[in-house]
Design a protein around this motif. Sequence first.
Motif, mmCIF file in Angstrom:
data_model
loop_
_atom_site.group_PDB
_atom_site.id
_atom_site.type_symbol
_atom_site.label_atom_id
_atom_site.label_comp_id
_atom_site.label_asym_id
_atom_site.label_seq_id
_atom_site.Cartn_x
_atom_site.Cartn_y
_atom_site.Cartn_z
ATOM 1 N N LYS A 73 0.853 -1.198 0.000
ATOM 2 C CA LYS A 73 0.000 0.000 0.000
ATOM 3 C C LYS A 73 0.885 1.242 0.000
ATOM 4 N N LYS A 74 1.724 1.308 -1.006
ATOM 5 C CA LYS A 74 2.758 2.340 -1.084
ATOM 6 C C LYS A 74 2.191 3.765 -1.007
ATOM 7 N N LEU A 75 1.163 4.055 -1.774
ATOM 8 C CA LEU A 75 0.604 5.405 -1.822
ATOM 9 C C LEU A 75 0.063 5.842 -0.454
ATOM 10 N N GLU A 76 -0.698 4.943 0.186
ATOM 11 C CA GLU A 76 -1.263 5.269 1.494
ATOM 12 C C GLU A 76 -0.159 5.482 2.532
ATOM 13 N N VAL A 77 0.871 4.642 2.479
ATOM 14 C CA VAL A 77 1.981 4.749 3.425
ATOM 15 C C VAL A 77 2.735 6.053 3.208
ATOM 16 N N LEU A 137 11.703 7.951 1.125
ATOM 17 C CA LEU A 137 11.860 7.239 2.395
ATOM 18 C C LEU A 137 11.124 5.904 2.360
ATOM 19 N N VAL A 138 9.887 5.913 1.906
ATOM 20 C CA VAL A 138 9.084 4.689 1.847
ATOM 21 C C VAL A 138 9.684 3.696 0.853
ATOM 22 N N GLU A 139 10.171 4.190 -0.265
ATOM 23 C CA GLU A 139 10.748 3.303 -1.275
ATOM 24 C C GLU A 139 12.074 2.695 -0.830
ATOM 25 N N SER A 140 12.735 3.312 0.146
ATOM 26 C CA SER A 140 14.021 2.792 0.617
ATOM 27 C C SER A 140 13.872 1.839 1.804
ATOM 28 N N ALA A 141 12.643 1.382 2.055
ATOM 29 C CA ALA A 141 12.390 0.491 3.192
ATOM 30 C C ALA A 141 13.250 -0.762 3.088
ATOM 31 N N PRO A 142 13.792 -1.277 4.161
ATOM 32 C CA PRO A 142 13.597 -0.827 5.538
ATOM 33 C C PRO A 142 14.314 0.503 5.793
ATOM 34 N N ALA A 143 13.552 1.424 6.411
ATOM 35 C CA ALA A 143 14.074 2.762 6.641
ATOM 36 C C ALA A 143 13.703 3.250 8.030
ATOM 37 N N LEU A 144 14.644 3.939 8.651
ATOM 38 C CA LEU A 144 14.410 4.523 9.975
ATOM 39 C C LEU A 144 13.530 5.747 9.796
ATOM 40 N N LEU A 145 12.351 5.724 10.418
ATOM 41 C CA LEU A 145 11.435 6.854 10.296
ATOM 42 C C LEU A 145 11.720 7.908 11.347
#
Length: 123
Positions: free
Chosen positions: A67-71, A89-97
Amino acid sequence: MAKLTKEEFLSALKEMNIKEVMALVEGLKEEFGIDPTAVVATAAAAPAEAVEEKTSFNVTLKSDGGKKLEVIKVVKDLLGLGLMDAKKLVESAPALLKENVNKEEAEQIKAKLVEIGAEVVVE
């Protein structure tokens, strides 16, 4: 006298009543000069001192759960980022938020992202 195996000794110990166990402890003290109750008390006290409650947490996005867009929208709003930064940031998951946040804030962030299907870890 035949040598007892560990299993045989434990089996015999399970069958003893409290008086017999106390007599066994006294016998160990007299014969070997050891106090088995002191060893247990020391072993139990050591881990209690080492436990320290964690006060700061890191929130990591493991995946967008399809659910890329919603995230991206939620990450944008939660972190105050621009749309492109949130997308990267979301596309580079796993990512530190977020790092070094209190438990309550970390759980709120996780709850909002998990609600829409993302996989999030609080460490």
